[in-house]
Design a protein around this motif. Structure first.
Motif, PDB file in Angstrom:
ATOM      1  N   UNK A 194     -31.974   6.200  34.680  1.00  0.00           N
ATOM      2  CA  UNK A 194     -33.922   5.692  35.958  1.00  0.00           C
ATOM      3  C   UNK A 194     -34.141   7.280  36.451  1.00  0.00           C
ATOM      4  N   UNK A 195     -33.441   8.378  36.872  1.00  0.00           N
ATOM      5  CA  UNK A 195     -33.245   9.069  37.926  1.00  0.00           C
ATOM      6  C   UNK A 195     -32.584  10.657  37.319  1.00  0.00           C
ATOM      7  N   UNK A 196     -33.109  11.564  36.737  1.00  0.00           N
ATOM      8  CA  UNK A 196     -32.227  12.597  36.948  1.00  0.00           C
ATOM      9  C   UNK A 196     -31.910  13.580  38.171  1.00  0.00           C
ATOM     10  N   UNK A 252     -26.578  11.692  30.487  1.00  0.00           N
ATOM     11  CA  UNK A 252     -26.925  11.701  31.544  1.00  0.00           C
ATOM     12  C   UNK A 252     -28.852  11.321  31.044  1.00  0.00           C
ATOM     13  N   UNK A 253     -29.252  10.641  31.017  1.00  0.00           N
ATOM     14  CA  UNK A 253     -30.811  11.043  30.588  1.00  0.00           C
ATOM     15  C   UNK A 253     -31.579  11.893  30.867  1.00  0.00           C
ATOM     16  N   UNK A 254     -31.174  12.575  32.029  1.00  0.00           N
ATOM     17  CA  UNK A 254     -31.758  14.038  32.374  1.00  0.00           C
ATOM     18  C   UNK A 254     -31.281  15.256  31.458  1.00  0.00           C
ATOM     19  N   UNK A 255     -29.913  14.821  31.195  1.00  0.00           N
ATOM     20  CA  UNK A 255     -29.581  15.480  29.872  1.00  0.00           C
ATOM     21  C   UNK A 255     -29.504  16.026  28.608  1.00  0.00           C
ATOM     22  N   UNK A 256     -30.911  14.945  28.493  1.00  0.00           N
ATOM     23  CA  UNK A 256     -31.426  14.638  27.002  1.00  0.00           C
ATOM     24  C   UNK A 256     -32.308  15.102  26.566  1.00  0.00           C
ATOM     25  N   UNK A 257     -33.237  15.985  28.069  1.00  0.00           N
ATOM     26  CA  UNK A 257     -33.801  17.002  28.183  1.00  0.00           C
ATOM     27  C   UNK A 257     -33.444  18.420  28.037  1.00  0.00           C
TER      28      UNK A 257
END
Length: 371
Positions: A194-196, A163-168
């Motif tokens: 678009x959202x974590x 997920x996009x949040x997991x890239x952080x």
């Protein structure tokens, strides 16, 4: 065989697209055969009906929690169809539609979210790792398996859903870095919805796109319209062939949107507007492909009705099976923890066995009195 060219130059910001939002083909694009496009449409429709049924089961108390894939079906269907049955999938908790597309029993797909027994399905049989709840840890698992396969000479590619949040997360960085250095045959498929949970992408990264991060790791990066199943299939397939040819990993960013809340426990209205949701609703992946298939004469009203009926039957069978409570053995929690149970584990198991035996022998009235 298509092999992606590595480049140190900035990547294009515009995602790859084969069908626009109205279902019209992009200029100069060669589309998959008509029969394959129709099969993708069928998978999308069945996948969404499964997702809606799972959400309903959560409201009925049949599932403990459910992270919906509504709006992200094209990402999951297109990506799964782009790999071989012998390749491995490493899903997150939101990849239920991907697992159904993989051919895993839908009840087994929901077992983890139901709180029954382990991950529900046999990972080795389906070549699909357990759905991963901790963010990004499955990326490391994917790299480990892919690197081991490469060392062993096995013709295997790992597809890691992120997920996009997991890239952080640090685990994601470590996975990307290791895969690039050792040229592990991995495709990192980032669904940027678009959202974590409630954190928008702009507060997660200052990069122009998540695909741009590939440059820093020394691997190709691709952006794709995540609501265009044909484009997702094409981009992921090319990345898989790139990995299988020994050229190393690729980071693919699929730009999509999570139509529902993060899970049934989340209130998305607290951090996003209905106008934003409505704007993305117009980019619906199923509507887009249906318009295209109707325009080229591959699909008509009868075909739409037939596939909808198939999806409804799929949901009805799932609903019926999920309405039967599983038979659980409390002692099972002690099995498969260690190859040789520890003294503490044996002691705990004995205590529970004694309690269960005492409860079974107690008079019914006595049990009711204690209750």
């Amino acid at each position: 065989m298509t092999v992606l060219a590595e480049t140190s130059h900035p990547l294009p910001l515009e995602p790859v697209q084969l069908l626009d939002e109205h279902g019209d083909p992009a200029d100069g694009q060669v589309l998959p055969p008509a029969a394959q496009r129709l099969q993708m449409y069928r998978r999308l429709v069945v996948g969404r009906r499964f997702d809606r049924q799972a959400a309903a089961l959560t409201r009925q108390g049949r599932l403990a929690v459910y992270p919906s894939s509504n709006g992200q079906e094209a990402c999951q269907v297109g990506a799964v169809l782009a790999v071989r049955d012998t390749d491995w999938l490493f899903p997150t908790y939101r990849e239920s539609v991907a697992l159904v597309t993989r051919g895993i029993d839908p009840v087994e797909v929901l077992t983890l979210l139901r709180g029954d027994w382990h991950c529900g399905y046999d990972p080795y049989h389906h070549r699909t790792a357990p759905q991963c709840t901790p963010l990004a840890t499955q990326a490391l698992h994917a790299v480990g398996l892919a690197h081991a396969a490469r060392l062993a000479g096995d013709d295997v590619v790992a597809l890691a859903f992120v997920g996009d949040g997991a890239t952080s997360e640090g685990d994601c960085h470590e996975a990307l870095n290791f895969a690039a250095v050792y040229r592990a045959p991995v495709v990192f498929f980032v669904q940027n919805n678009q959202y974590a949970i409630s954190v928008p992408l702009a507060k997660q990264t200052a990069a122009s796109s998540l695909a741009h991060k590939a440059i820093g790791y020394g691997m190709p990066g691709r952006r794709v319209d995540g609501n265009d199943v044909l484009a997702v299939y094409r981009v992921v397939r090319d990345a898989v062939e790139h990995a299988r040819a020994g050229q190393g990993p690729t980071l693919v960013e699929a730009v999509t949107y999570r139509m529902d809340a993060h899970t049934n426990a989340d209130d998305a209205s607290r951090y996003r507007t209905s106008a934003e949701v409505d704007a993305w609703r117009k980019r619906d992946p199923i509507t887009r492909l249906e318009r295209h298939l109707r325009a080229v004469g591959v699909l008509d009203d009868a075909g739409v009705a037939e596939i909808a009926a198939e999806a409804e039957d799929f949901a009805a069978r799932l609903r019926e099976r999920m309405n039967t409570d599983p038979v659980l053995d409390p002692m099972e929690m002690f099995r498969h923890v260690y190859a040789e149970p520890t003294p503490q584990l044996r002691e705990q198991a004995a205590l529970l066995a004694a309690e269960l035996a005492a409860e079974a022998e107690a008079p019914v009235g006595g049990v009711e009195a204690r209750a």
